[in-house]
Design an enzyme around this catalytic site. Sequence first.
Site, PDB file in Angstrom:
ATOM      1  N   GLY A  48       0.834  -1.202   0.000  1.00 40.42           N
ATOM      2  CA  GLY A  48       0.000   0.000   0.000  1.00 40.42           C
ATOM      3  C   GLY A  48       0.863   1.245   0.000  1.00 40.42           C
ATOM      4  O   GLY A  48       2.035   1.211   0.370  1.00 40.42           O
ATOM      5  N   GLY A  50       0.518   5.845   0.319  1.00 43.89           N
ATOM      6  CA  GLY A  50      -0.266   7.058   0.481  1.00 43.89           C
ATOM      7  C   GLY A  50       0.648   8.256   0.567  1.00 43.89           C
ATOM      8  O   GLY A  50       1.881   8.132   0.416  1.00 43.89           O
ATOM      9  N   GLY A  51       0.058   9.422   0.836  1.00 45.16           N
ATOM     10  CA  GLY A  51       0.853  10.629   0.923  1.00 45.16           C
ATOM     11  C   GLY A  51       1.850  10.599   2.055  1.00 45.16           C
ATOM     12  O   GLY A  51       2.883  11.270   2.018  1.00 45.16           O
ATOM     13  N   VAL A  55       3.320   1.150   2.844  1.00 45.21           N
ATOM     14  CA  VAL A  55       3.002   0.043   3.752  1.00 45.21           C
ATOM     15  C   VAL A  55       3.613  -1.223   3.167  1.00 45.21           C
ATOM     16  O   VAL A  55       3.441  -1.528   1.979  1.00 45.21           O
ATOM     17  CB  VAL A  55       1.478  -0.128   3.925  1.00 45.21           C
ATOM     18  CG1 VAL A  55       1.192  -1.272   4.904  1.00 45.21           C
ATOM     19  CG2 VAL A  55       0.841   1.157   4.419  1.00 45.21           C
ATOM     20  N   LYS A  69       3.778   0.234   8.398  1.00 45.49           N
ATOM     21  CA  LYS A  69       3.598   1.555   7.781  1.00 45.49           C
ATOM     22  C   LYS A  69       4.809   2.415   8.106  1.00 45.49           C
ATOM     23  O   LYS A  69       5.078   2.715   9.275  1.00 45.49           O
ATOM     24  CB  LYS A  69       2.310   2.215   8.288  1.00 45.49           C
ATOM     25  CG  LYS A  69       2.069   3.578   7.663  1.00 45.49           C
ATOM     26  CD  LYS A  69       0.647   4.083   7.920  1.00 45.49           C
ATOM     27  CE  LYS A  69       0.460   4.612   9.308  1.00 45.49           C
ATOM     28  NZ  LYS A  69      -0.852   5.289   9.488  1.00 45.49           N
ATOM     29  N   ASP A 165     -11.757   9.764  10.382  1.00 41.91           N
ATOM     30  CA  ASP A 165     -11.518   9.552   8.951  1.00 41.91           C
ATOM     31  C   ASP A 165     -12.171   8.253   8.473  1.00 41.91           C
ATOM     32  O   ASP A 165     -11.520   7.391   7.872  1.00 41.91           O
ATOM     33  CB  ASP A 165     -10.004   9.515   8.677  1.00 41.91           C
ATOM     34  CG  ASP A 165      -9.672   9.737   7.197  1.00 41.91           C
ATOM     35  OD1 ASP A 165     -10.553  10.221   6.454  1.00 41.91           O
ATOM     36  OD2 ASP A 165      -8.545   9.432   6.785  1.00 41.91           O
TER      37      ASP A 165
END
Length: 665
Positions: A48, A50-51, A55, A69, A165
């Site tokens: 994974g 993200g910003g 991960v 992460k 979130d």
Amino acid sequence: MELPENKLTDLIKSSEKEKWKPVNNHNINNFSEDEIKQITNSYSTVIGEGGFGQVYKGVLDNGTPVAVKKIKHYMRQSLTEGIGKEIIVHCQINHKNVVRLLGYCTEENAFIIVTEYVSGGNLRDLLHGSDNPISLDERLRIAVECADALGYMHSSMYQPIVHGDIKPDNILLDNKLGVKLSDFGLSRLLSLDKTQYTMHVAGSRGYMDPEYIETGRVDPKSDVYSFGVVLLELITRAKASENGFSSSLKRNFTDAIRKGKKEARKMFDTQIANEKHIRILDGIGNLAAECFTKDMKERPEMKNVQERLQFLRRALHREQAQEKVGEKSSILDIYNGNINARRKNFERNGGLILQRTSGLSIFTEQSLQKITRNYSIVTGNSYFACVYAGWIGDSTRVVVKRFTTLEETGTDCVVSAVQSACRISSHRNFIRLVGCCLETAVPLFVYEFAANGSLYVVLHGNNGKCRLPLDSRLNIAIGSAQALAYVHSMRPTEIVHGNITSDNILLHHNFLPKVSGFFFNGLEDVESLYGFESDIAYVDPVYMNTGVFTAKGDVYSFGIVLLELITRKKPRYGNHSLLINYMKVWKEENSGKAMFDKEIVVEGNIVVLEEMGKLAAECLKEDVEERPEMVEVAQRLQNLKRDWEQGEDFCGSSHSDEEATGSGH
């Protein structure tokens, strides 16, 4: 390595350190960067991104797969405090539907969080990344488990937590589609004694609560809003957010709801939007709309959402079980979907039977059109029925009710149910069934009109509260209790009302109570009633756990109505539960006086109000065997009124204060 006591608070600025003191959890490891490299095989498998960073999949020494992460190095400075807070929040949550935190690393060049590995991806991929079919039961289970985790965070922890979130990306799924809520980077611990605000509003477009965006207020109801949007995605399989921007999904559904049920149904995912499931989908859609209503105070609490979803899922299971064993065909006389055949059968057989056995008026379709002035005045509309105003002759006012859920019900069931309803309505405190029309595709029922509306409107109406002295309130309680005692004593089969609320206690002239809302026994089950529209605050928790509703369930619901009568507060007002607040006040002060309606708190009334509160508490006991029978409730209320009117110094019931208030809530 074990979690050092003060390691994480060193990451928090000094002014907030006390608030963010972590719980010492000896199952959380403080890894070194070398250990992390060994676990991830030098970060070889990316699962994974993200910003914040990436991960990776890893494996512990004992063979346990993990997700690692790692925060990008250049973001370390700006995210230091946030990472500390995320770990502190996460390590305090112990729930089967929250991804488990296993450890962390906060060395100079490595900011890392280690969690259990969840193999099934996330809800966004499931809904929008493939065309594989997803059953309604699977979707409901995902919703229930997510709501259960959020309800635990909001209500069951020493220090409540707002996730902040909620979106499909953060709802992970195992290989059996079990939910694991993840990503606590925006989560916040709540102070119970004051409202919190933040200057740093953050979240995901399409799911963010507009009130949170506008004010910065940190509240569990913001999670409720986001969850409502997720619910909508579950039943429509449409995206609420596209490329980081909000779509028109929520607005379109809200507009469709305003236009009516048929418009909203057009948005349901065609894979699940069949006739068998449509009632369940309506219930989920209505609940979703309640969750993302703009006014925060009007949204339900997460525990309430979870309970209502459980009801819907249980109702679905019952429908599926009936379908498997063919029960539906034996219980409901479905004339192969032929409306004309049903109409002729009703007209030929049902009317004759009812006229002969019940003495009811049998109306023609044409006469009801005249009585209702062509159904021009709608006085009530819900999932179950539409109610119209009518006049027989020039002066006798009635209401005509069309139950929308009786479309497939056969003559025998309707006739049997109406005969039972006639027996019940012979009691002066039940709303009287005047007659029915069996010519129409859906049977229509004509009831007497209650001049003063419902007890709910009289107590809580927005157009100015009607004055209601204590003697009137006692009479309402006594009459309603006597009506319930009457049906509970009926033989050969005990009848349960199943939907006692202040909205279903109508008031005639001089506030004479008339219990209504009795849903024809045998045509509808209590579960489907409570699963869709009724206020969950009235529902017996024993029923919620077992699915079995008894006369003691009516006693529980009546206990809530008693509290309404003495406090003039709604079962749920704002973020508060009337039951919980009343019990809290009683335990603190050994009196309910602080909660009583100021209009009736005068010398001479206090003792009566206290005794009514104690009786309500007995009705609300968790152990059904400790609740009184309805006949006893009615008798004790009569005794209270008699002694009060005679000005006697009385103690009310023989039960002790401890017994009376030991409801377990």
